[in-house]
Design a protein around this motif. Structure first.
Motif, short mmCIF file in Angstrom:
data_model
loop_
_atom_site.label_atom_id
_atom_site.label_comp_id
_atom_site.label_asym_id
_atom_site.label_seq_id
_atom_site.Cartn_x
_atom_site.Cartn_y
_atom_site.Cartn_z
N LEU A 1 -8.28 9.07 3.72
CA LEU A 1 -9.24 8.22 3.02
C LEU A 1 -10.46 9.01 2.51
O LEU A 1 -11.25 8.47 1.73
CB LEU A 1 -9.72 7.09 3.94
N LEU B 1 0.84 -1.20 0.00
CA LEU B 1 0.00 0.00 0.00
C LEU B 1 0.87 1.25 0.00
O LEU B 1 0.57 2.23 -0.70
CB LEU B 1 -0.93 0.00 1.22
N CYS C 1 1.33 4.00 5.95
CA CYS C 1 -0.10 3.65 6.03
C CYS C 1 -0.91 4.59 6.92
O CYS C 1 -2.06 4.91 6.58
CB CYS C 1 -0.26 2.20 6.49
N ARG D 1 -8.77 6.49 -1.50
CA ARG D 1 -9.69 5.42 -1.12
C ARG D 1 -9.75 4.34 -2.20
O ARG D 1 -9.71 3.14 -1.90
CB ARG D 1 -11.08 6.02 -0.86
N PHE E 1 -8.22 -0.58 7.90
CA PHE E 1 -8.83 -0.34 6.58
C PHE E 1 -9.99 -1.31 6.35
O PHE E 1 -10.21 -1.77 5.23
CB PHE E 1 -7.78 -0.50 5.48
N GLN F 1 -12.63 -0.45 3.47
CA GLN F 1 -12.15 -0.69 2.11
C GLN F 1 -11.98 -2.18 1.85
O GLN F 1 -12.21 -2.66 0.73
CB GLN F 1 -10.82 0.05 1.88
N VAL G 1 -6.56 2.18 -2.22
CA VAL G 1 -6.54 1.17 -1.16
C VAL G 1 -7.45 0.00 -1.51
O VAL G 1 -7.07 -1.17 -1.41
CB VAL G 1 -6.96 1.79 0.19
N VAL H 1 -1.84 7.45 4.79
CA VAL H 1 -2.86 7.02 3.83
C VAL H 1 -4.23 6.96 4.51
O VAL H 1 -5.24 7.44 3.99
CB VAL H 1 -2.50 5.66 3.22
N HIS H 2 -4.25 6.39 5.71
CA HIS H 2 -5.52 6.24 6.45
C HIS H 2 -6.12 7.60 6.77
O HIS H 2 -7.35 7.78 6.71
CB HIS H 2 -5.28 5.45 7.74
#
Length: 290
Positions: A215, A158, A208, A221, A256, A259, A224, A211-212
């Motif tokens: 979202l 990711l 990560c 989004r 996650f 997702q 992921v 990234v989270h």
């Protein structure tokens, strides 16, 4: 008393539990134990200097190391040929334990997630793995191949996908600016961390949380979700068991989940249990076994 361990390269989480009933569990923590990367002497010293003193001295624990009759160790790096080595080191630390087993973390995940039932169990953390499980043993395993050749859906992959999109105009300038401001990393820094520094997989997975946090950005989004869809296509489809729920353990799966659920549905699979740590499930597995 049963002593259960869930070990990664960074840390090992231990639980001391009553073998019967619903007695309280007592947690302990040591540095990571990996028999593939560490010598027997190093592991022996970790057990002697970090674990045993906690069991003997913790005020919440009314037991001592001599009360441990069963040990279950699940860890990364416990390959089949290293299981006897790890088990012997544990017997040295707990000579009164008549029942000692050491297994890889994937079997720990399967027993925690599926108990004594048939199912598909997966690990999604820094790396990724999966298996078809018969209620006691792993009967099929799609080779994960690591973050360069495989590990679809893992934290490392990711992170890799995010950086690729970030630097190849797949994400907005605002997100790029936010990344530089929050992490202080330039493209040159990233190239250095990935290609010149050790443990690139951990660095990639460390992205990560960023990234989270983003979202709410549709492109992030979708990135992921597409990564998880790739995981199902490459790793779960080969088992040919769309009738079974697919369960997950690991921080990436846990954080996650939304997702992951979308990806499972898109690929025609039923999402099973998703847990951050396998320890609670491993306690249940041992208690039902006994």
């Amino acid at each position: 008393m049963i002593l259960i361990a869930d070990s990664g390269s960074t840390k090992t989480d231990w639980l001391l539990v009553e073998s019967n009933g619903d007695g309280a569990t007592v947690p302990f923590h040591t540095q990571g134990i990996n028999p593939f990367h560490q010598t027997a002497d190093v592991i022996r010293e970790i057990l002697r200097s970090e674990l045993l003193p906690q069991i003997e001295e913790d005020g919440a624990c009314a037991h001592s190391a001599t009360d441990v009759t069963t040990v279950r160790f699940y860890g990364s790096g416990v390959r089949p040929e290293l299981e006897p080595v790890m088990a012997q080191l544990l017997r040295e630390a707990f000579p009164q334990a008549a029942d000692v087993e050491a297994h890889n973390d994937l079997l720990g995940a399967a027993r925690a997630l599926c108990g004594h039932n048939f199912g598909i169990a997966c690990v999604l953390g820094t790396g990724a793995n999966s298996c078809l499980y018969d209620g006691e043993h792993i009967v099929e395993n799609t080779p994960p191949l690591g973050y360069i050749l495989g590990d679809e859906g893992s934290g490392a992959v990711l992170g890799r996908r995010f950086l690729n999109a970030l630097y190849k105009d797949g994400l907005s300038k605002e997100l790029n600016d936010a990344f530089v401001q929050q992490t202080g990393l330039t493209m040159a820094d990233v190239i250095d961390r990935v290609y010149r520094q050790p443990l690139a997989n951990r660095f990639l997975a460390s992205l990560c949380p960023f990234v989270h946090e983003h979202l709410d950005d549709e492109a992030v989004r979708d990135m992921v979700t597409d990564g998880f869809r790739d995981f199902f296509r490459k790793n779960i489809v080969p088992y040919g068991r769309r009738d079974l729920p697919v369960a997950f353990v690991g921080s990436v799966a846990w954080y996650f989940q939304e997702q992951l659920a979308v990806a499972a549905s898109d690929e025609g699979f039923l999402l099973g249990n998703v847990v951050k740590s396998p320890l609670k499930g491993l306690v249940s597995f041992e208690r039902l076994k006994n």
